[in-house]
Design a protein around this motif. Structure first.
Motif, short mmCIF file in Angstrom:
data_model
loop_
_atom_site.label_atom_id
_atom_site.label_comp_id
_atom_site.label_asym_id
_atom_site.label_seq_id
_atom_site.Cartn_x
_atom_site.Cartn_y
_atom_site.Cartn_z
N SER A 108 -46.78 59.93 -58.77
CA SER A 108 -48.02 59.55 -58.10
C SER A 108 -48.49 58.18 -58.54
O SER A 108 -48.93 57.35 -57.74
CB SER A 108 -49.10 60.60 -58.37
N ARG A 150 -46.28 55.43 -56.98
CA ARG A 150 -46.59 55.19 -55.57
C ARG A 150 -47.92 54.44 -55.42
O ARG A 150 -48.06 53.60 -54.53
CB ARG A 150 -46.63 56.53 -54.82
N GLY A 151 -48.87 54.74 -56.30
CA GLY A 151 -50.14 54.03 -56.25
C GLY A 151 -49.98 52.55 -56.57
O GLY A 151 -50.58 51.69 -55.93
N ARG A 158 -47.26 50.83 -56.16
CA ARG A 158 -46.55 50.19 -55.05
C ARG A 158 -47.50 49.90 -53.89
O ARG A 158 -47.39 48.85 -53.23
CB ARG A 158 -45.41 51.11 -54.59
N ALA A 159 -48.46 50.82 -53.69
CA ALA A 159 -49.43 50.60 -52.62
C ALA A 159 -50.32 49.39 -52.90
O ALA A 159 -50.84 48.76 -51.98
CB ALA A 159 -50.29 51.86 -52.44
N GLU A 160 -50.49 49.06 -54.20
CA GLU A 160 -51.28 47.89 -54.57
C GLU A 160 -50.50 46.59 -54.42
O GLU A 160 -51.04 45.51 -54.67
CB GLU A 160 -51.76 48.03 -56.02
N GLY A 161 -49.22 46.69 -54.05
CA GLY A 161 -48.42 45.49 -53.84
C GLY A 161 -47.60 45.06 -55.04
O GLY A 161 -47.03 43.97 -55.04
N LEU A 175 -40.02 56.32 -55.20
CA LEU A 175 -40.50 55.82 -53.91
C LEU A 175 -39.67 56.31 -52.74
O LEU A 175 -39.93 55.95 -51.59
CB LEU A 175 -40.50 54.29 -53.92
N ASP A 179 -44.39 66.98 -51.84
CA ASP A 179 -44.50 66.38 -50.51
C ASP A 179 -43.93 67.32 -49.46
O ASP A 179 -43.07 68.16 -49.73
CB ASP A 179 -43.72 65.07 -50.45
N GLU A 221 -37.30 50.69 -44.98
CA GLU A 221 -36.79 51.20 -46.25
C GLU A 221 -35.33 50.83 -46.44
O GLU A 221 -34.87 50.60 -47.56
CB GLU A 221 -36.97 52.71 -46.31
#
Length: 759
Positions: free
Chosen positions: A118, A121-122, A124-127, A148, A164, A180
């Protein structure tokens, strides 16, 4: 018997043997077994599946017996020579146990947990990049890709771990397959890199360069490899591009003569040597040429003789001062916020050679000696931007005055630039010249000879707290007043200057600072506390001198060349000094004669009780003879002193005096200034407090992998000595990657990362 001992070794090999070199061959069995024959004798062998014995045989054949080279043995086995090199290193480190192949597959339980997945992934979401996430989470890049969902074989297991609901075969459902797949191709796991592979052969280019047919220099060509020594030096390239050294040198010098090493290559090499704490040309003897060559994209780096020859070629062009000004203009253009205050100071570089060089006072040694004088200019942060060679024995005031046209050329039309210097530059005539040139003034007030500066009344002082750009609050007892200074000498003689005076009271002592900057609330105004703080920042320049002497050989003698000093240069006349001393001696003798005459007169005027004394004109004349003789000697000495000129041409005093080479020194100063500014830029970007420079110094000398790719040059450093340092460099790598800097002389974009610390 002697003939039998001198016969050549038997060269024959058994049938079916693959020849490695003359007299050495390998017989490979169909089942994987093998034998090594050396001059007719089976020397090593191994059974099918005995990989450790096979590796041991190759190590002993190439390293211990030296019957064949690693490349020859590797060609016979169909492997890379670097593989045998790794085997040899493992054998030296761990013995035969180091040659046993490791079991393939996972080496332990997976570190990925639902919570960690988790978090990944967080981030990665921030760039964040995969490498940055790897460093922050303490797992490998492959584990990040698994979390990921970028590894198809692991998607189901990760989806089950994270809870998931699969959708379209992607964790979380609804992923973009094409995106991807592109990421998977870009972030594909690197294959095992050879350790210190051989560079690309450049024999043909060297042959062309020998006859002047290559052009300016060979182009960099990189070979993928691991554990390159000093790979961390490549971290400095983005900051080096910001200093403008390479661009300005190209504008000023154009190019070097045709040869294998071009101008950019030489400058990058010298900056690398400086950052590796070997700033002199002789330092190249202490760094393996092959190691530096790998960083330059060449088969080997130039050695001392070549470095000196290339520096001599640049010095012969006579454009070092032009290079310094070009770098200063670039500095001013790229750092306009640092141009508000320019600190100027003289630096005396002591000389310990055998040449006859002008003597001058060396402050840190507290006595005069042979030396050369330099004038340095640093920006508001204390970073060097310009240095010029000063006239021997010239005052700081004279140096600053000579520098004003160059500073105006550097600053352009800006009128908000303030020049700051210490009491050595005290000269009201200089102050008038600074004001006329359109600069602000900031300096200490100096008392005139035999006089004291009027003290400020105590009721005018007020405690003031101020925090500079370092964030540290300071409280000073200050008084803000106005004063007038009259110019008594020079071309501005008689002019009256109205200046602002800020006085700081410290332990009963008053320190006066003069400035032309207006008070707060007016255009370009400066609070009184900021005036004292800016004046105190002058020590940043002194700190640079100290750091550069310790780390970048600031005072090193980079060239043994000398030139005759200017015979028409005016120097103090030794005869004037001798005549002045004679005047002083005659004045002392006259005072002694007058005192002796007075004592004798007092005795004559005070006879013993009951006696009388008659003083005649003859007695007075006799008493006055020594005084008259002393007065004549004083008049003669004064006349001789007046007749002796204060200064004479150097040729009349010491025609053999020499000047040290200035061109080479200014060039090496430019290189070391660029190295220092690159290092300090990285340290500030690191933002790790007072220990930032130490972390950068370690990172610059770290080993790492170099992986050229499609339009990129990937630099992957080995972990540093502490996990916190590794994390700090990982964050720095993200900042450097955002710059998109290309390796000099190529279109390869630099990409940085650092391996995470082993768990």
């Amino acid at each position: 018997m002697a003939a039998s001992l001198m016969q050549a070794p038997l060269p024959w090999l058994p049938e079916g043997a693959a020849e490695v070199t003359r007299g050495v061959g390998i017989v490979a069995g169909e089942d994987g077994s093998g034998q090594v024959w050396v001059h007719g004798m089976m020397t090593f062998c191994w059974d099918a599946g005995d990989e450790a014995s096979r590796r041991l045989a190759m190590v002993q054949l190439t390293v211990h017996l030296r019957a064949a080279s690693m490349r020859q043995a590797a060609d016979a086995l169909g492997i890379e020579s670097s593989t045998i090199s790794r085997w040899a290193a493992s054998y030296a480190r761990e013995g035969v146990a180091g040659l046993v192949p490791e079991a393939r597959g996972p080496k332990g339980p997976s570190k990925l947990t639902a919570k960690l997945v988790s978090r990944i992934r967080g981030l990665r979401a921030e760039g964040k990049s995969l490498e940055a996430i790897s460093g922050l989470c303490g797992v490998s890049v492959f584990s990040v890709r698994c979390a990921l969902g970028l590894v198809p074989e692991r998607r189901q297991a990760i989806a089950k771990l994270a809870g998931d609901v699969p959708g379209d075969g992607q964790p979380g459902g609804g992923g973009d397959d094409e995106e991807e797949e592109e990421e998977e191709e870009e972030e594909e796991e690197e294959e095992e890199l050879p350790v210190l592979p051989d560079p690309v052969p450049r024999d043909g280019e060297r042959a062309l360069a020998r006859f002047g047919l290559l052009g300016e220099g060979a182009a960099p060509v990189f070979v993928p490899g691991a554990r390159y020594p000093l790979a961390g030096l490549l971290l400095a390239l983005p900051a080096l591009a910001g200093t403008g050294l390479l661009a300005c040198a190209g504008q000023v010098y154009g190019r070097l003569k045709n040869g294998f090493y071009g101008l950019e290559t030489m400058l990058v090499l010298l900056v690398f040597l400086a950052l590796a704490r070997e700033p002199r040309a002789e330092g190249a003897t202490r760094v393996p040429p092959a190691a530096l060559g790998r960083l330059l994209g060449l088969d080997r780096a130039p050695e001392v003789k070549t470095i000196r020859r290339k520096l001599g070629e640049l010095a012969a062009a006579g454009r070092a001062a032009e290079l310094q000004l070009a770098i200063a203009r670039h500095h001013a253009g790229t750092r306009p916020d640092e141009l508000g205050f320019l600190y100027i100071d003289g630096h005396t570089r002591a000389y310990f050679g055998t040449r006859d060089v002008q003597k001058m006072h060396i402050a840190r040694m507290k006595h005069p000696g042979p030396a050369t004088e330099e004038t340095w200019v640093t920006d508001a942060s204390g970073d060097p931007m310009l240095v010029v060679m000063a006239e021997p024995s010239s005052s700081l005031a004279a140096q600053v005055k000579d520098l004003l046209p160059d500073l105006r050329a550097v600053c352009g039309d800006r009128r908000d630039v303030t020049l700051c210097f210490d009491r050595g530059g005290w000269s009201p005539d200089l102050f008038a010249a600074v004001i006329d040139a359109g600069f602000g003034l900031l300096t200490y007030r100096k008392a005139q000879a035999g006089k004291e500066i009027p003290a400020i009344d105590g009721e005018k002082f007020t405690p003031v707290t101020f925090a500079g750009n370092d964030g540290r609050a300071r409280t000073d007892d200050l008084a803000d007043t106005d004063v007038t200074i009259t110019v008594t000498t020079g071309e501005h003689k008689g002019r009256v200057l109205e200046l602002r005076q800020v006085t700081r009271r410290d332990k009963g002592r008053q320190v006066h600072i003069l400035t032309t900057r207006p008070r707060a609330g007016q255009p370009d105004g400066l609070p009184a506390a900021a005036v004292t703080w800016r004046m105190g920042n002058r020590w940043r320049e002194e700190n640079y001198f100290r750091y550069a002497r310790a780390h970048f050989a600031l005072d090193a003698l980079d060239s043994y060349a000398v030139t005759p000093d200017d015979g028409q240069r005016l120097v103090p006349n030794p005869a004037k000094k001798t005549a002045s001393a004679q005047v002083k001696t005659a004045r002392t003798a006259l005072a002694g004669a007058e005192a002796a005459r007075q004592r004798k007169l007092d005795q004559l005027r005070s006879p013993a009780p009951g006696t009388t004394a008659i003083i005649t004109n003859q007695d007075l004349a006799e008493l006055d003879k020594p005084v008259q003789a002393a007065r004549r000697k004083l008049d003669t000495a004064r006349a001789a002193a007046k007749a002796a000129p204060a200064k004479i041409p150097l040729a009349a005093h010491n025609p053999d005096m020499m000047q040290l080479d200035t061109e080479t020194k200014l060039i090496t100063h430019a290189i070391r200034m660029a190295a220092f500014n690159s290092e300090i830029t990285l340290a500030r970007a690191l933002g790790a407090g007072d220990g930032a420079c130490a972390i950068i110094r370690e990172a610059l000398t770290a080993s790492g992998d170099i992986i050229p790719g499609d339009g990129t040059l990937r630099v992957r450093l080995d972990p540093l000595s502490a996990p916190r340092r590794t994390r700090a460099i990982a964050a720095l790598c993200d900042k450097l990657n955002a710059a998109g800097t290309c390796y000099p002389g190529t279109s390869l974009i630099l990409r940085y990362e650092i391996k995470p610390d082993a768990a």
